[in-house]
Design a protein around this motif. Structure first.
Motif, PDB file in Angstrom:
ATOM      1  N   LEU A 199       3.047   5.758  -3.007  1.00 44.15           N
ATOM      2  CA  LEU A 199       4.366   6.438  -3.431  1.00 44.15           C
ATOM      3  C   LEU A 199       4.258   6.950  -4.812  1.00 44.15           C
ATOM      4  O   LEU A 199       4.700   7.608  -5.266  1.00 44.15           O
ATOM      5  N   HIS A 200       4.198   5.570  -5.697  1.00 41.82           N
ATOM      6  CA  HIS A 200       4.074   5.738  -7.061  1.00 41.82           C
ATOM      7  C   HIS A 200       2.972   6.689  -7.523  1.00 41.82           C
ATOM      8  O   HIS A 200       3.160   7.520  -8.368  1.00 41.82           O
ATOM      9  N   GLY A 201       1.841   6.577  -6.838  1.00 41.64           N
ATOM     10  CA  GLY A 201       0.785   7.473  -7.223  1.00 41.64           C
ATOM     11  C   GLY A 201       0.947   8.983  -7.020  1.00 41.64           C
ATOM     12  O   GLY A 201       0.948   9.871  -8.002  1.00 41.64           O
ATOM     13  N   THR A 223       0.969  -1.121   0.017  1.00 42.73           N
ATOM     14  CA  THR A 223      -0.031  -0.140  -0.235  1.00 42.73           C
ATOM     15  C   THR A 223       0.724   1.575   0.161  1.00 42.73           C
ATOM     16  O   THR A 223       0.710   2.085  -0.744  1.00 42.73           O
ATOM     17  N   ILE A 224       1.716   1.294   0.694  1.00 47.80           N
ATOM     18  CA  ILE A 224       2.818   2.437   0.992  1.00 47.80           C
ATOM     19  C   ILE A 224       3.423   2.594  -0.522  1.00 47.80           C
ATOM     20  O   ILE A 224       3.853   3.544  -1.046  1.00 47.80           O
ATOM     21  N   GLY A 234       2.737  14.006  -9.240  1.00 46.41           N
ATOM     22  CA  GLY A 234       3.922  15.319  -9.415  1.00 46.41           C
ATOM     23  C   GLY A 234       4.393  15.515 -10.626  1.00 46.41           C
ATOM     24  O   GLY A 234       4.429  16.610 -11.273  1.00 46.41           O
ATOM     25  N   LEU A 235       4.584  14.370 -11.453  1.00 47.22           N
ATOM     26  CA  LEU A 235       5.010  14.454 -12.729  1.00 47.22           C
ATOM     27  C   LEU A 235       3.833  14.945 -13.749  1.00 47.22           C
ATOM     28  O   LEU A 235       4.174  16.007 -14.385  1.00 47.22           O
ATOM     29  N   ALA A 236       2.712  14.595 -13.641  1.00 44.67           N
ATOM     30  CA  ALA A 236       1.582  15.050 -14.463  1.00 44.67           C
ATOM     31  C   ALA A 236       1.346  16.714 -14.243  1.00 44.67           C
ATOM     32  O   ALA A 236       1.167  17.559 -15.195  1.00 44.67           O
TER      33      ALA A 236
END
Length: 239
Positions: free
Chosen positions: A21-23, A16-17, A28-30
């Motif tokens: 983090l990936h999300g 879940t963590i 942030g990238l988008a």
């Protein structure tokens, strides 16, 4: 054998963590590469969420004794009714002519009223020469029979009234002329015409002139007894 397999299973909390983090990294990238697009998605997401906050009504305090109406008290007096003034329409009663009183029978000895004995009165009682409204009489029964003019004066009976014609008096001896006179309401002739001439036209003309000048009449009368104009015929013969 079973313990080793359990140790190799990934931990759910760790996954879940890692996904969170990936999300965050992708967000942030988008946001860095397409900030307008990300902001539009954020606004649509917020508009789709509706938060309803219930409104709790404030409690109504109970009425105090002075606010409670006195069920036995007298109500306020109503407004006094004032009648609207009205006037009756004026009614005009037509005046009636006075009703004539019937004639009073005489108590004397005269018989002119025709109330009892025979006389020349109205014939209301006995026989008389009145209008015949009672018993027998020679009256007209209350209505007149239309009449023609009646000659009451004047005549043509003198040979001196006619001059001698050129052929002598023999030209009209035994002959006659018929004339028609128009009689007015005063009994005087107002016109004359020859209906059947004689051989002597001058004698015919003289006959009309003498008749208009000399003759007088009782005028003709209608059914109401009123005098009216009428026609009277006269035949003049020579001997």
């Amino acid at each position: 054998m079973s313990d080793t397999s359990a140790d190799r299973r990934p931990n759910l909390g760790t996954l879940t963590i890692v996904m969170l983090l990936h999300g965050l990294a992708l967000y942030g990238l988008a946001r860095a590469l397409a900030p307008d697009f990300v902001a539009s998605l954020e606004r649509q997401g917020l508009e789709a969420i509706t938060i309803v906050t219930p409104v709790v009504p404030e409690p109504v305090p109970p009425p105090t004794p002075q606010d409670r109406p006195d069920e036995g008290a007298q109500g306020a007096p109503g407004r006094q009714a004032v009648p609207r003034p009205a006037e009756a329409p004026e009614v005009r009663v037509p005046l009636q002519p006075p009703i004539p009183l019937p004639p009073v029978s005489s108590t004397g000895a005269a018989t002119r009223a025709g109330a009892a004995a025979s006389g020349e009165g109205t014939g209301a009682g006995g026989v008389g020469s009145g209008a015949g409204s009672g018993f027998g009489g020679d009256g007209q029964g209350g209505r007149f029979t239309p009449t023609q003019p009646v000659k009451i004066a004047g005549d043509i009976n003198s040979a001196a009234d006619y001059p001698t014609p050129p052929g002598g008096r023999e030209i009209r001896r035994g002959r006659s002329v018929t004339i028609f006179l128009t009689v007015g309401t005063d009994g005087r002739p107002t016109g004359c015409r020859v209906a059947s001439p004689s051989p002597d036209p001058e004698a015919d003309r003289i006959t009309c002139e003498l008749a208009v000048e000399r003759f007088r009449f009782e005028p003709a009368r209608n059914a109401d007894g009123e005098p009216v104009a009428g026609t009277y015929g006269w035949r003049q013969r020579w001997f």
